[in-house]
Design an enzyme around this catalytic site. Structure first.
Site, PDB file in Angstrom:
ATOM      1  N   SER A  15     105.579  -7.661  15.082  1.00 35.36           N
ATOM      2  CA  SER A  15     105.591  -9.068  15.463  1.00 35.36           C
ATOM      3  C   SER A  15     106.896  -9.777  15.123  1.00 35.36           C
ATOM      4  O   SER A  15     107.269 -10.749  15.792  1.00 35.36           O
ATOM      5  CB  SER A  15     104.430  -9.800  14.790  1.00 35.36           C
ATOM      6  OG  SER A  15     104.487  -9.675  13.386  1.00 35.36           O
ATOM      7  N   ASP A 193     104.014 -17.173   5.556  1.00 36.46           N
ATOM      8  CA  ASP A 193     103.071 -16.135   5.121  1.00 36.46           C
ATOM      9  C   ASP A 193     103.772 -14.946   4.464  1.00 36.46           C
ATOM     10  O   ASP A 193     103.170 -13.892   4.304  1.00 36.46           O
ATOM     11  CB  ASP A 193     102.226 -15.646   6.303  1.00 36.46           C
ATOM     12  CG  ASP A 193     103.034 -14.960   7.393  1.00 36.46           C
ATOM     13  OD1 ASP A 193     104.281 -14.913   7.279  1.00 36.46           O
ATOM     14  OD2 ASP A 193     102.428 -14.461   8.367  1.00 36.46           O
ATOM     15  N   HIS A 196     106.340 -13.431   8.519  1.00 39.52           N
ATOM     16  CA  HIS A 196     106.849 -13.924   9.800  1.00 39.52           C
ATOM     17  C   HIS A 196     107.961 -14.948   9.559  1.00 39.52           C
ATOM     18  O   HIS A 196     107.724 -15.972   8.927  1.00 39.52           O
ATOM     19  CB  HIS A 196     105.718 -14.526  10.634  1.00 39.52           C
ATOM     20  CG  HIS A 196     104.709 -13.509  11.047  1.00 39.52           C
ATOM     21  ND1 HIS A 196     103.520 -13.317  10.372  1.00 39.52           N
ATOM     22  CD2 HIS A 196     104.734 -12.580  12.038  1.00 39.52           C
ATOM     23  CE1 HIS A 196     102.845 -12.331  10.942  1.00 39.52           C
ATOM     24  NE2 HIS A 196     103.563 -11.864  11.950  1.00 39.52           N
TER      25      HIS A 196
END
Length: 219
Positions: A15, A193, A196
């Protein structure tokens, strides 16, 4: 390194690389968000804006949630078939994360030994299709080196570095890069977090990519 005209540069990962890219774009810059909203988009913009004479083609092959297992499964379609000249690969945070956010789903847990085996296989595959490979370490934006996930990430980084060196692949230690800036700013400046990256952290990753390519940001 010396960039060659018409080179194809591919970014392979999870991601952090994906960053919400439009997977229907086929990496066409005329389609909305072909590179996502992350560091790949920043790199693509700098390459196209500062170095148009090289006519470089950028591919984002990141997929959110991926582990080393997933990258092995989709290597042929998402890397080999795109015929890249240069590959940047960053993978490993989910290999560690699943141990902590999904403790009971052990089928998704990747051990240190499996990570080591997988990353070695990925490096072998990448060097088989590209002229240059840059292995970017996974990272966690946390200064507490006693944190369980930080400990595992550090172990993955060491395995990643060792495998890259043994295979003569360039290694970019993103954990060390972020550790240096976290001496100045709290981790929340860079991520909500711990994984990310926000825009500032994306800029840091993009800077490391540009430096690895031997391209100046002083344009």
């Amino acid at each position: 390194m010396e960039i060659k005209k018409n080179s194809r540069i591919l970014f392979f990962g999870d991601s952090v690389t994906d960053a919400g890219r439009n997977r229907n774009s086929k990496n066409d810059i005329m389609v909305q968000k072909p590179f996502g909203d992350g560091y790949v988009d920043l790199v693509a913009g700098m390459l196209q804006g500062f170095y148009p004479q090289f006519n470089l083609r950028v591919f984002n092959s990141g997929i959110s949630g991926n582990t080393t297992r997933d990258l092995l499964d989709r290597f042929e379609t998402d890397v080999a078939q795109l015929k890249p000249d240069i590959i940047f690969m960053m993978i490993g945070v989910n290999d560690a994360w699943r141990h902590f956010d999904s403790p009971y789903s052990t089928e998704y847990h990747i051990s240190l030994s499996e990570y080591d085996s997988n990353i070695r296989r990925l490096i072998d595959l990448c060097t088989g299709v590209a002229d240059s490979l840059f292995v970017m370490s996974p990272y966690i934006l946390d200064t507490n080196k006693e944190d369980a996930m930080r400990i595992m990430i550090d172990e993955f980084v060491a395995l990643c570095k060792g495998s890259a060196q043994e295979n003569n692949a360039a290694f970019i230690d993103m954990q060390s890069v972020f550790d240096n800036v976290m001496n100045v700013c709290h981790p929340y400046v860079f991520s909500w977090d711990r994984v990310h990256p926000d825009r500032a952290a994306q800029m840091i990753i993009a800077r490391e990519v540009m430096h690895a390519l031997g391209l100046s940001l002083d344009c």
